[in-house]
Write a protein that holds these residues in place. Structure first.
Motif, PDB file in Angstrom:
ATOM      1  N   ARG A 120       0.850  -1.312  -0.099  1.00 48.09           N
ATOM      2  CA  ARG A 120       0.115  -0.165   0.061  1.00 48.09           C
ATOM      3  C   ARG A 120       0.779   1.155  -0.092  1.00 48.09           C
ATOM      4  O   ARG A 120       0.407   2.380  -0.659  1.00 48.09           O
ATOM      5  N   SER A 214      -5.169   3.287  -0.963  1.00 46.46           N
ATOM      6  CA  SER A 214      -6.311   2.715  -0.503  1.00 46.46           C
ATOM      7  C   SER A 214      -7.441   2.311  -1.375  1.00 46.46           C
ATOM      8  O   SER A 214      -7.344   3.063  -2.388  1.00 46.46           O
ATOM      9  N   ASP A 222     -12.974  -0.862   3.166  1.00 45.08           N
ATOM     10  CA  ASP A 222     -11.597  -1.028   2.700  1.00 45.08           C
ATOM     11  C   ASP A 222     -11.125  -2.415   2.495  1.00 45.08           C
ATOM     12  O   ASP A 222     -11.373  -3.279   3.213  1.00 45.08           O
TER      13      ASP A 222
END
Lengths: 259, 133
Positions: A120, A214, A222
């Motif tokens: 990420r 994200s 998420d």
């Protein structure tokens, strides 16, 4: 490394230079290229397999002519064509590029600063980017494979944030850079505009804490990037995320500096 | 002075061209034209950081800009005036200069210290043609 054409279709090596002069000549060429020393890339994959060099090599091959020179109009047209669907929108910013740079993701060499940041977080080193080159655009390129078993029209929202330092050393903030919605069935490169972050990192390299990715599903939950098909560190070399930045040289004329 | 010395070292004694001995005396001088100095990145051992090209034809202009300038297809109007003035005062006024008349860009693809890849366009780097100025 220097060869002279003697005018009768025969090329001869210039071997009359002493070692010291050869070194000086090499230094002259390095200076001409705008470098202070001969770069020593730490690790680099083969130009054919790693995503960033491959992208750049393809671009280079599109632009160069047989004699190795480049047609400036062709350079502009090729960039235009490649960026019709670009995240940067304003094609004009790319048209004028004098330099294009692709940055390898060095997130694995950075100290983790955010929980669950694997695949990420991205870190691109801008410390060597000269200030006289103006950034006209920068985009993060993420490769996405189709999500198996996903219903048609299922989509994901991808958001890229710039990581910022808070007042407390442990505090980190996320500032939105760009977002995009993609279909689960999409297969190809996702281009995210990160011009603002790149411009900031060029001016203040110490502020560079990288980018954070994200991904949300349609319910707003998420999800991990791999659930949306975004290729992570364990994926293929030629599908690794990288950043491309376009620069315009501030001074048109070559400035002679005393060395 | 250092540059001049360096240039001198790079000069190569070019063999006479086959037709030269049959040419009239005024053409006996090597006329201004483009010559090649090929810089091989490969031979320099730079391929660990330069991805492409293997090298480049740097090119340079060499030769005389002597009267008459008819043979010099790329002679500028100024070069003709310069020649005439030189003929009037050969000791004081120099001949026209053999220099590039058209330059184009070259792109170089290379790695930096951080393994980032740079594609940089260098304007006015390659000499396309030479002429008398």
């Amino acid at each position: 490394g220097f060869y002279a054409d003697n005018g009768v279709y025969q090329t001869i090596a210039v071997d009359r230079m002493r070692r010291k002069e050869q070194r000086e000549m090499q230094q002259e060429i390095l200076t001409l290229l705008g470098l202070h020393h001969r770069p020593k890339p730490l690790t680099h994959g083969s130009a054919e397999s790693a995503s960033a060099p491959k992208f750049m090599l393809d671009l280079y091959n599109t632009l160069k002519e047989e004699d190795g020179s480049i047609d400036e109009k062709l350079f502009t047209d090729a960039l235009k064509e490649r960026h019709l669907n670009s995240s940067l929108g304003n094609v004009k910013t790319i048209d004028d590029a004098d330099m294009i740079m692709s940055f390898v993701n060095h997130a694995e060499t950075q100290r983790p600063i955010i929980r669950h940041e694997r695949d990420r977080r991205f870190y691109f080193d801008f410390s060597e980017v000269p200030l006289e080159e103006t950034i006209t655009g920068a985009e993060l390129r993420l490769y996405k494979t189709p999500v198996e078993g996903a219903l048609p029209n299922t989509s994901f929202t991808i958001q890229v944030y710039r990581v910022e330092q808070g007042q407390d050393p442990e505090d980190k903030f996320l500032r939105i850079e760009s977002n995009q919605t993609v279909l689960a069935s999409m297969d190809g490169w996702i281009l995210m505009n990160v011009t603002h972050a790149a411009t900031l990192w060029q001016a203040f390299p110490a502020y560079n804490l990288g980018l954070f990715l994200s991904v949300h599903n349609e319910k707003g939950e998420d999800v991990h990037p791999w659930e949306a098909g975004i290729v992570g560190r364990k994926g293929a070399d030629d599908k690794q995320a990288f950043l491309v930045s376009f620069f315009k040289t501030a001074q048109e004329l070559h400035v002679r500096r005393t060395r | 002075a250092a540059r001049a010395a360096k240039r001198k070292n790079l000069e190569i004694s070019y063999p006479d061209e086959p037709l030269q001995m049959f040419a009239p005396p005024s053409y006996n001088i090597k006329s201004c034209k483009r010559k090649t100095l090929y810089v091989s990145f490969k031979a320099l051992g730079w391929q660990d950081w330069i991805i492409a090209p293997d090298g480049y034809s740097a090119f340079y202009c060499d030769g005389e800009c002597a009267f008459p300038l008819n043979a010099q297809m790329n002679a500028t109007n100024h070069a003709i005036v310069q020649t005439l003035v030189h003929l009037m005062e050969p000791e004081k006024i120099p001949k026209p200069c053999c220099a590039p008349t058209k330059l184009t860009a070259i792109s170089v693809l290379y790695f930096d210290d951080n393994s980032n890849v740079i594609l940089k366009k260098y304007r006015n780097m390659v000499v396309k043609s030479c002429g008398c100025h």
